[in-house]
Design an enzyme around this catalytic site. Structure first.
Site, PDB file in Angstrom:
ATOM      1  N   GLU A 118       0.838  -1.217   0.000  1.00  0.00           N
ATOM      2  CA  GLU A 118       0.000   0.000   0.000  1.00  0.00           C
ATOM      3  C   GLU A 118       0.870   1.263   0.000  1.00  0.00           C
ATOM      4  O   GLU A 118       0.530   2.283   0.597  1.00  0.00           O
ATOM      5  CB  GLU A 118      -0.916  -0.024   1.232  1.00  0.00           C
ATOM      6  CG  GLU A 118      -2.310   0.506   1.020  1.00  0.00           C
ATOM      7  CD  GLU A 118      -2.883   0.170  -0.330  1.00  0.00           C
ATOM      8  OE1 GLU A 118      -3.182  -1.013  -0.565  1.00  0.00           O
ATOM      9  OE2 GLU A 118      -3.039   1.080  -1.157  1.00  0.00           O
TER      10      GLU A 118
HETATM   11  C1  FAD Z   1       2.218  -9.690   0.039  1.00  0.00           C
HETATM   12  C2  FAD Z   1       2.013  -8.535  -0.896  1.00  0.00           C
HETATM   13  C3  FAD Z   1       0.718  -8.150  -1.229  1.00  0.00           C
HETATM   14  C4  FAD Z   1       0.513  -7.109  -2.130  1.00  0.00           C
HETATM   15  N1  FAD Z   1      -0.767  -6.785  -2.519  1.00  0.00           N
HETATM   16  C5  FAD Z   1      -0.950  -5.932  -3.560  1.00  0.00           C
HETATM   17  C6  FAD Z   1      -2.250  -5.742  -4.139  1.00  0.00           C
HETATM   18  O1  FAD Z   1      -3.242  -6.309  -3.691  1.00  0.00           O
HETATM   19  N2  FAD Z   1      -2.366  -4.932  -5.227  1.00  0.00           N
HETATM   20  C7  FAD Z   1      -1.289  -4.279  -5.771  1.00  0.00           C
HETATM   21  O2  FAD Z   1      -1.458  -3.568  -6.749  1.00  0.00           O
HETATM   22  N3  FAD Z   1      -0.047  -4.420  -5.223  1.00  0.00           N
HETATM   23  C8  FAD Z   1       0.144  -5.237  -4.147  1.00  0.00           C
HETATM   24  N4  FAD Z   1       1.400  -5.409  -3.614  1.00  0.00           N
HETATM   25  C9  FAD Z   1       2.517  -4.651  -4.161  1.00  0.00           C
HETATM   26  C10 FAD Z   1       3.045  -3.588  -3.190  1.00  0.00           C
HETATM   27  O3  FAD Z   1       2.150  -2.530  -3.054  1.00  0.00           O
HETATM   28  C11 FAD Z   1       4.434  -3.170  -3.706  1.00  0.00           C
HETATM   29  O4  FAD Z   1       5.294  -4.265  -3.458  1.00  0.00           O
HETATM   30  C12 FAD Z   1       4.955  -1.913  -3.038  1.00  0.00           C
HETATM   31  O5  FAD Z   1       4.184  -0.797  -3.412  1.00  0.00           O
HETATM   32  C13 FAD Z   1       6.435  -1.641  -3.393  1.00  0.00           C
HETATM   33  O6  FAD Z   1       6.686  -1.784  -4.752  1.00  0.00           O
HETATM   34  P1  FAD Z   1       7.911  -2.709  -5.207  1.00  0.00           P
HETATM   35  O7  FAD Z   1       7.752  -4.026  -4.530  1.00  0.00           O
HETATM   36  O8  FAD Z   1       7.980  -2.721  -6.680  1.00  0.00           O
HETATM   37  O9  FAD Z   1       9.191  -2.030  -4.605  1.00  0.00           O
HETATM   38  P2  FAD Z   1      10.073  -0.905  -5.310  1.00  0.00           P
HETATM   39  O10 FAD Z   1       9.189   0.155  -5.858  1.00  0.00           O
HETATM   40  O11 FAD Z   1      11.030  -1.553  -6.225  1.00  0.00           O
HETATM   41  O12 FAD Z   1      10.849  -0.322  -4.059  1.00  0.00           O
HETATM   42  C14 FAD Z   1      12.035  -0.925  -3.510  1.00  0.00           C
HETATM   43  C15 FAD Z   1      12.592   0.023  -2.442  1.00  0.00           C
HETATM   44  O13 FAD Z   1      12.934   1.271  -3.037  1.00  0.00           O
HETATM   45  C16 FAD Z   1      12.251   2.334  -2.403  1.00  0.00           C
HETATM   46  N5  FAD Z   1      11.864   3.327  -3.400  1.00  0.00           N
HETATM   47  C17 FAD Z   1      11.241   3.103  -4.583  1.00  0.00           C
HETATM   48  N6  FAD Z   1      11.043   4.267  -5.223  1.00  0.00           N
HETATM   49  C18 FAD Z   1      11.538   5.237  -4.453  1.00  0.00           C
HETATM   50  C19 FAD Z   1      11.619   6.656  -4.560  1.00  0.00           C
HETATM   51  N7  FAD Z   1      11.111   7.312  -5.596  1.00  0.00           N
HETATM   52  N8  FAD Z   1      12.227   7.332  -3.556  1.00  0.00           N
HETATM   53  C20 FAD Z   1      12.702   6.690  -2.480  1.00  0.00           C
HETATM   54  N9  FAD Z   1      12.660   5.360  -2.324  1.00  0.00           N
HETATM   55  C21 FAD Z   1      12.076   4.636  -3.288  1.00  0.00           C
HETATM   56  C22 FAD Z   1      11.049   1.698  -1.725  1.00  0.00           C
HETATM   57  O14 FAD Z   1      10.615   2.451  -0.589  1.00  0.00           O
HETATM   58  C23 FAD Z   1      11.597   0.337  -1.339  1.00  0.00           C
HETATM   59  O15 FAD Z   1      12.247   0.401  -0.108  1.00  0.00           O
HETATM   60  C24 FAD Z   1       1.623  -6.409  -2.665  1.00  0.00           C
HETATM   61  C25 FAD Z   1       2.917  -6.799  -2.296  1.00  0.00           C
HETATM   62  C26 FAD Z   1       3.116  -7.842  -1.441  1.00  0.00           C
HETATM   63  C27 FAD Z   1       4.519  -8.247  -1.118  1.00  0.00           C
END
Ligand code: FAD
Length: 599
Positions: free
Chosen positions: A444
């Site tokens: 989220e």
């Molecule tokens: C169990 C689970 C359930 C989920 N359920 C849903 C769902 O129902 N629907 C849905 O759509 N998604 C869902 N998600 C996805 C979830 O919302 C994302 O994993 C989350 O938003 C982070 O995206 P990412 O994993 O691609 O991490 P990334 O975006 O790759 O981030 C990796 C790290 O980099 C940091 N970062 C990234 N961009 C920036 C920036 N601009 N500035 C500073 N730091 C940054 C982040 O804070 C993080 O620490 C789920 C994920 C999991 C693991």
């Protein structure tokens, strides 16, 4: 003592929650014309009833659900939720609990969101995995009520309200996590003008399962010739089963689950990779207006996700407390002849239990307060009051989500520490809580993204008017202390110290927001933590005051808890000032090693 089924029980803390709801503004909200049919005793009755369901029926499914997990049948593509969860979900639907906080015109119970969030908390304490299904369904209802056409509201909302149909949120793709501007899913109109959605979404919570006859997917996708970035996204409602105008199921839509993720926790909640292959959908809201519409769902869900921190920590606290009463180690000091004592008699164990309890209450207060403002933003009697309340919802949401989920994880980890080695052993059930609650800081919108949202968007709104108003309220309460008496002495002093750091840190953030963005981004997480701790300290103090009126028998305990939280947690806030004020220099001055390892 290793037997999780005996010590890891959840008993809904109704008396605590009723007091905390008052701090969140329950009295003021029940006085609004929209809720004139309700009084305090109705709320208490509903809470007690749902509390029994959560504790006696849902709670016992938590461990078995974790062990069994959800499973994908690769041949049929069906996802089977663990059996005990299916039974409990059927009871949840039958009882109508999911509808409690929604408008009566769609078949809802007409309760304030503030009461609904208390239900969500109990559900999450009882079984986090299962509660996620309800959270997403309820957030989908919020979205459709705000953005759906009349026909979409009439078709979907009543069935989502009962829980007969479930809702999901489909944002994330392989290249689009925090950065939703990279979403590549597409929607095109076919020859008859109907929208067809294609693309692969990952990490979709409860994206496929067998607990409901239909699943209503809310999907972000890009229409032909849409601008790049988030401005070009549109929102579609794509049901798993296509439906006629009267809600009858017509046939299977071209949506399927490709795989389930193996993951650290919430094993009973299926996390699905979903394929949409020219699936039939309908546009919700205006074309290219998808991100604004999805934010209605995300903002509702952010409060619910933040609440998972205190909710799981509450269950961990109850478990740790029972364990500490029974586990005998060491000798109680000052007792002659020396006798073995329960570990709860050791000062450091009491410190751990109080640390857990007070920080989870502070997190709950923050989330209840944000939700109280949501009710006021909808139902207050004048437009000025409604827009003021909305400004506080916007400001508090990122802090409430991030601070409370992090604090909940820390408190749950402390719970594991109370159990010593037994905490690390799966049979006690404590390890599951720690594994489960970890996700709340990630999904989220990660907590890092929440901090960025706070300092770059929410703080500078209307020249910082709303953060200044909030700090003035806190300062008023901190400064107008009856210092001559011992009442809340530590709470007032520590809060004043925290404010002395928070004020200049806020000015630093506001002054540098436009031209020194790197400085602001570097201190964002420390700023969020400082604000969260200060708000927590303030709300704990208000809780102690509120208890004098609403729960006099607990007033002295609430006072001691405020004092403890001030010295154990809020006092650490003052140390965060340096990390915020030194700006980007603190990070850019230290080069990372040339490569991650040293060969
Ligand atoms: C169990 C689970 C359930 C989920 N359920 C849903 C769902 O129902 N629907 C849905 O759509 N998604 C869902 N998600 C996805 C979830 O919302 C994302 O994993 C989350 O938003 C982070 O995206 P990412 O994993 O691609 O991490 P990334 O975006 O790759 O981030 C990796 C790290 O980099 C940091 N970062 C990234 N961009 C920036 C920036 N601009 N500035 C500073 N730091 C940054 C982040 O804070 C993080 O620490 C789920 C994920 C999991 C693991």
């Amino acid at each position: 003592l290793l037997d999780g089924t005996r010590l890891d029980r959840y008993v809904a803390p109704i008396a605590d929650m009723l007091l905390d709801l008052q701090v969140g503004g329950l009295n003021e909200i029940l006085a609004l014309p929209a809720f004139s049919q309700l009084d305090q005793s109705d709320v208490e009755l509903a809470l007690r009833e749902f509390g029994r369901f959560a504790g006696n029926v849902v709670g016992p499914t938590n461990g078995p659900g974790d062990v069994k997990g959800s499973a994908l049948d690769r041949t049929s593509g069906a996802v089977h939720a663990p059996a005990p969860l299916c039974d409990v979900y059927a009871q949840y639907v039958k009882s109508g609990w999911g509808a409690a906080q929604f408008p009566a015109e769609y078949g809802g119970g007409g309760l304030p969101s503030l009461v609904g969030i208390a239900f969500q908390e109990m559900f999450a304490s009882a079984n986090l995995s299962l509660s996620l299904n309800a959270v997403l369904t309820q957030s989908a209802i919020e979205l459709l009520l705000a953005w759906g056409s009349e026909a979409q509201r009439a078709l979907y909302v009543p069935r989502l309200l009962t829980g007969e149909w479930c809702g999901t949120m489909n944002l994330t793709e392989t290249e689009a996590g925090s950065d939703l501007g990279e979403v590549r899913s597409r929607a095109v109109q076919d020859s008859s003008g109907r929208w067809r959605v294609s693309g692969t979404k990952i990490f979709i919570t409860w994206g496929e399962h067998d607990m409901a006859e239909n699943i209503v997917h809310l999907v972000l996708a890009r229409t032909p010739h849409a601008p790049s970035g988030t401005k070009g996204l549109s929102l579609f409602v794509v049901p798993k089963m296509t439906v006629g105008k009267d809600g009858t199921l017509v046939g299977k839509n071209t949506v399927r689950c490709l795989r389930l993720e193996r993951k650290l926790g919430i094993h009973a909640s299926p996390t699905c990779a979903m394929e949409f292959d020219e699936a039939l959908g309908e546009l919700v809201g205006p074309e290219h207006g998808g991100i604004a519409a999805m934010f209605t769902m995300m903002n509702a869900a952010r409060i619910s996700i933040g609440l998972q921190g205190p909710a799981v920590a509450e269950r961990a606290f109850q478990h740790a407390y029972r364990y500490a009463l029974e586990r005998q180690q060491g000798r109680a000091s000052g007792v002659v002849p020396p006798t073995r004592s329960s570990i709860i008699d050791h000062p450091d164990v009491r410190r751990m239990l109080l640390s857990m309890r007070t920080s989870l209450i502070a997190g709950r207060l923050l989330l209840y307060s944000a939700t109280g403002y949501r009710d006021l933003a909808r139902e207050a009697t004048t437009p000025e009051l409604r827009s003021r309340a909305q400004a506080f919802v916007d400001l508090l949401t990122p802090v409430a989500k991030a601070w409370s989920s992090d604090a909940g994880f820390a408190a749950t980890s402390t719970g594991l520490q109370v159990l010593g080695g037994a905490g690390f052993i799966e049979e006690t059930g404590m390890a599951q809580h720690l594994r489960d609650v970890r996700i709340a800081s990630i999904y989220e919108g990660t907590n890092g993204i929440q901090a960025i949202d706070l300092v770059t968007r929410k703080l500078p709104r209307e020249q910082g008017q709303w953060i200044h108003a909030l700090l003035d309220d806190i300062a008023h309460d901190a400064e107008h202390s009856p210092r001559s008496s011992s009442f809340l002495t530590e709470s007032h002093e520590v809060l004043s110290d925290a404010l002395a750091v928070l004020r200049p840190a806020t000015e630093h953030m506001l002054n540098r927001a436009e031209f020194h963005r790197e400085d602001v981004l570097s201190g964002a997480s420390a700023y969020l933590e400082l604000l969260g701790l200060t708000l927590g300290g303030w709300l704990m103090m208000r809780r102690a005051e509120t208890a004098k009126t609403y729960r006099p028998e607990a007033a002295s305990q609430a006072e001691s808890e405020s004092e403890f939280f001030a010295t154990e947690h809020v006092a650490r806030a003052s140390g965060l000032g340096r990390a915020i004020l030194t700006g980007v220099g603190r990070l850019s001055g230290i080069p990372l090693p040339d490569q991650p390892g040293y060969p």
